[in-house]
Design an enzyme around this catalytic site. Structure first.
Site, short mmCIF file in Angstrom:
data_model
loop_
_atom_site.label_atom_id
_atom_site.label_comp_id
_atom_site.label_asym_id
_atom_site.label_seq_id
_atom_site.Cartn_x
_atom_site.Cartn_y
_atom_site.Cartn_z
N ARG A 217 0.74 14.71 13.03
CA ARG A 217 1.15 14.42 11.65
C ARG A 217 1.09 15.65 10.74
NH1 ARG A 217 -1.28 8.75 9.73
NH2 ARG A 217 0.56 8.80 8.36
N PRO A 218 1.82 16.70 11.09
CA PRO A 218 1.86 17.91 10.26
C PRO A 218 2.50 17.61 8.90
CG PRO A 218 3.57 18.02 11.91
CD PRO A 218 2.74 16.81 12.24
N VAL A 219 2.36 18.56 7.97
CA VAL A 219 2.99 18.41 6.65
C VAL A 219 3.92 19.60 6.38
CG1 VAL A 219 1.23 16.93 5.61
CG2 VAL A 219 0.95 19.43 5.56
N ASP A 220 4.42 20.20 7.47
CA ASP A 220 5.27 21.40 7.34
C ASP A 220 6.53 21.13 6.52
OD1 ASP A 220 5.75 19.76 9.70
OD2 ASP A 220 7.40 21.13 10.13
N ILE B 153 7.98 7.38 16.92
CA ILE B 153 7.59 8.11 15.71
C ILE B 153 6.32 8.93 15.93
CG2 ILE B 153 6.95 7.90 13.26
CD1 ILE B 153 9.81 7.05 13.73
N ARG C 113 -4.99 10.71 4.43
CA ARG C 113 -4.02 11.79 4.51
C ARG C 113 -2.89 11.62 3.48
NH1 ARG C 113 -3.23 13.31 8.93
NH2 ARG C 113 -1.22 14.31 8.56
N LYS D 95 0.85 -1.21 0.00
CA LYS D 95 0.00 0.00 0.00
C LYS D 95 0.88 1.25 0.00
CE LYS D 95 -1.79 1.45 4.02
NZ LYS D 95 -1.49 2.84 4.42
N ASN D 96 1.90 1.27 0.86
CA ASN D 96 2.67 2.50 1.04
C ASN D 96 3.73 2.73 -0.02
OD1 ASN D 96 1.05 3.01 3.18
ND2 ASN D 96 2.56 2.53 4.75
N ASP E 74 4.92 0.80 12.09
CA ASP E 74 3.71 0.12 11.60
C ASP E 74 3.62 -1.33 12.06
OD1 ASP E 74 3.57 1.85 8.39
OD2 ASP E 74 3.06 2.46 10.41
N CYS F 225 -5.04 13.31 13.00
CA CYS F 225 -5.10 11.87 12.74
C CYS F 225 -5.14 11.20 14.12
CB CYS F 225 -3.85 11.44 11.97
SG CYS F 225 -3.64 9.66 11.89
N ARG G 12 -8.48 -0.79 4.81
CA ARG G 12 -7.64 0.22 4.15
C ARG G 12 -6.29 -0.38 3.76
NH1 ARG G 12 -7.54 5.93 7.08
NH2 ARG G 12 -6.26 6.19 5.25
C1 EPZ Z 1 4.17 7.08 6.34
O1 EPZ Z 1 3.37 8.10 6.89
C2 EPZ Z 1 3.28 5.85 6.25
N1 EPZ Z 1 2.15 6.13 5.35
C3 EPZ Z 1 2.77 5.48 7.64
O2 EPZ Z 1 2.03 4.28 7.52
C4 EPZ Z 1 3.98 5.20 8.54
O3 EPZ Z 1 3.53 4.92 9.84
C5 EPZ Z 1 4.89 6.44 8.56
O4 EPZ Z 1 5.29 6.77 7.21
C6 EPZ Z 1 6.17 6.20 9.37
O5 EPZ Z 1 6.86 5.11 8.84
C7 EPZ Z 1 2.37 6.12 4.01
O6 EPZ Z 1 3.48 5.87 3.53
C8 EPZ Z 1 1.18 6.39 3.14
P1 EPZ Z 1 6.13 10.50 8.34
P2 EPZ Z 1 3.92 9.63 6.88
O7 EPZ Z 1 5.98 11.75 7.56
O8 EPZ Z 1 4.79 9.84 5.73
C9 EPZ Z 1 6.56 13.95 11.51
C10 EPZ Z 1 0.20 2.88 7.81
O9 EPZ Z 1 -0.15 2.31 8.83
N2 EPZ Z 1 6.40 14.88 10.38
O10 EPZ Z 1 7.28 9.59 8.05
O11 EPZ Z 1 2.74 10.50 7.09
C11 EPZ Z 1 5.29 13.17 11.81
O12 EPZ Z 1 4.44 13.90 12.66
C12 EPZ Z 1 0.64 4.32 7.86
O13 EPZ Z 1 0.29 2.34 6.67
C13 EPZ Z 1 6.52 16.25 10.60
O14 EPZ Z 1 6.75 16.69 11.73
O15 EPZ Z 1 4.80 9.64 8.20
C14 EPZ Z 1 5.83 11.92 12.46
O16 EPZ Z 1 6.05 12.17 13.84
C15 EPZ Z 1 0.35 4.92 9.22
N3 EPZ Z 1 6.38 17.11 9.56
C16 EPZ Z 1 7.19 11.70 11.79
O17 EPZ Z 1 7.50 12.94 11.13
C17 EPZ Z 1 6.14 16.68 8.28
O18 EPZ Z 1 6.03 17.51 7.36
C18 EPZ Z 1 7.20 10.62 10.73
O19 EPZ Z 1 6.08 10.85 9.88
C19 EPZ Z 1 6.01 15.29 8.06
C20 EPZ Z 1 6.14 14.41 9.12
#
Ligand code: EPZ
Length: 416
Positions: free
Chosen positions: A121-124, A326, A92, A22-23, A304, A116, A396
């Site tokens: 889970r910000p996107v900054d 995480i 998301r 999926k990811n 995960d 979430c 999902r």
């Molecule tokens: C991906 O999410 C996966 N989803 C998640 O899988 C997985 O848990 C996660 O990576 C960590 O491995 C997909 O790939 C679709 P991150 P993502 O950005 O990219 C912080 C599942 O169960 N962060 O790596 O959203 C964030 O808050 C899902 O399949 C910022 O601060 O995760 C977190 O603490 C759940 N600012 C950390 O980074 C940002 O702009 C890691 O998040 C982006 C992230």
């Protein structure tokens, strides 16, 4: 809402085929926006999130053709570079269209994902990286409004390792003018699979799989064919189910080289693991031994897989310390596990799991995708019947889960 009814206590035996990841599939689908040619994908998992991403792309003007596990996308005429709130709030990962829309069309209107269950889970970092490439981005009415002339290559250091942040920026950099260097990049195998697909489309990427990814921008990308990698979290989930319930199972169409940390922990718990080119075997004929683990970015133990190991530790010999580094709220499965008789104390980002001899079935509620997997594993070992409610979370990310588990001898059925 649909439920899963599980009568536990049965060891698992046989073979289970692992689906596409999926990811990896989600960013690869978004990457179809980078070219007017057709991107032909195989080993695409049949999952609700995949359907959501395809619908999101179709409402932008992308055409799609699907048959079974094959899916092709053609982004020839995208007249509506918008990801609306109604769709983004259900998934998301929709944020992954931001980079390709900006790179190809110079504009994008993408709803902010909002909160979430498992964390803020910000996107900054996605936004900061695109601004470094020259995008002008404002937040208005809950939407990210982005515009740019042609993006320019940039050196971008990501403060936190972010999987989709790395993916968004790597995709955008493919069509930027000049070279981009992404530092502190995510090393997850799904990032590597995306990079290999982009390279087939004509992108110039190197360093994927390390923490420094270099992308030389090109003027245009072309169509390609790509087979999505096997889902390493689905793989880990079934392996952990066998480690908990006992039995002997072979996982086919799987890749052992993408989940060393999980395989090592399963061996530490007492499972016998055999690694093949495209299969993994597991045998477990005793009660597992509790293991300690700490989640961290790849290649460390994946967040995960944390919930699934809470289920394993719940019935293990000894006490397992599970630390989540995480996400700030990823222990929602614990409250539900207590209803099954588990003995778990949560202190901050650590769950102390005191293994018990047996769990007893009860009705529990899924709260997020991987928490649901934890409850299914617990139901497989609990005495009596466990009913897992709200299993739309499961659908999902796990293709045909009850069929696959039934094929291994589990007593599990879906009910309305
Ligand atoms: C991906 O999410 C996966 N989803 C998640 O899988 C997985 O848990 C996660 O990576 C960590 O491995 C997909 O790939 C679709 P991150 P993502 O950005 O990219 C912080 C599942 O169960 N962060 O790596 O959203 C964030 O808050 C899902 O399949 C910022 O601060 O995760 C977190 O603490 C759940 N600012 C950390 O980074 C940002 O702009 C890691 O998040 C982006 C992230």
């Amino acid at each position: 809402m649909q439920k899963l009814k599980i009568r536990g206590g049965v060891p698992l035996h046989g073979e289970v085929r692992i689906s596409g990841a999926k990811n990896a599939a989600l960013p690869i689908l978004a990457a179809a926006l980078l070219t007017r040619d057709t991107l032909a994908l195989t080993n695409m998992p049949v999952l609700n999130d995949i359907g959501t991403m395809v619908r999101l792309l179709e409402q932008m003007g992308v055409s799609s053709a699907r048959s079974g596990h094959s899916l092709s996308l053609t982004a020839a005429d995208v007249g509506h570079p918008v990801a609306p709130y109604e769709m983004v709030k259900t998934m998301r990962a929709s944020i992954l269209v931001l980079g390709p829309l900006l790179a190809r069309f110079g504009e994008a209107k993408v709803s902010l994902p909002g909160g979430c269950a498992i964390g803020a889970r910000p996107v900054d970092l996605h936004i900061k990286g695109l601004e470094a490439m020259g995008a002008r981005i404002t937040i208005e009415g809950g939407y990210i409004l982005a515009r740019s002339a042609r993006l320019k290559g940039a050196r971008i250091f990501m403060d936190t390792v972010t999987v989709t942040g790395t993916e968004n920026l790597m995709i955008a950099a493919c069509l930027a003018e000049g070279t981009s260097v992404l530092e502190n990049a995510a090393r997850e195998p799904e990032v590597v699979d995306l990079a290999e697909c982009l390279i087939r489309m004509g992108a110039r990427i190197r360093g994927h799989g390390t923490d420094v990814i270099t992308v030389e921008g090109v003027d245009a990308l072309h169509g390609a064919e790509h087979a999505v990698m096997p889902d390493r979290i689905e793989t880990g989930t079934y392996l952990t189910a066998v480690a908990a319930a006992g039995g002997e199972v072979t996982l086919t169409h799987a890749r052992a080289d993408t989940l060393d940390a999980v395989l090592d922990k399963l061996a530490e718990a007492g499972a016998a693991i055999t690694r093949g080119e495209r299969h993994i075997g597991i045998a477990m004929h005793a009660r597992p031994k509790a293991v300690n683990l700490k989640t961290a970015p790849y290649p460390a133990f994946p967040t995960d897989m944390q919930a699934q190991f809470v289920a394993l530790n719940a019935i293990a010999r000894g006490t397992g310390i599970v630390t989540e580094t995480i996400f700030e709220n990823r222990f929602m499965h614990v409250q539900e596990m207590l209803r099954l008789g588990a003995k778990i104390d949560v202190e901050g980002n650590t769950a102390i799991v005191h293994g018990v001899e047996r769990l007893t079935g009860a009705t529990v509620m899924a709260t997020d995708l991987r928490a649901s997997a934890c409850l299914v594993i617990a139901g497989l070992v609990a005495e009596g019947e466990t009913v897992v409610d709200r299993i739309y979370h499961l659908d999902r990310g796990y293709e045909k889960i009850e069929q696959k588990l039934t094929g291994l001898g589990a007593r599990i059925e879906r009910s309305a």
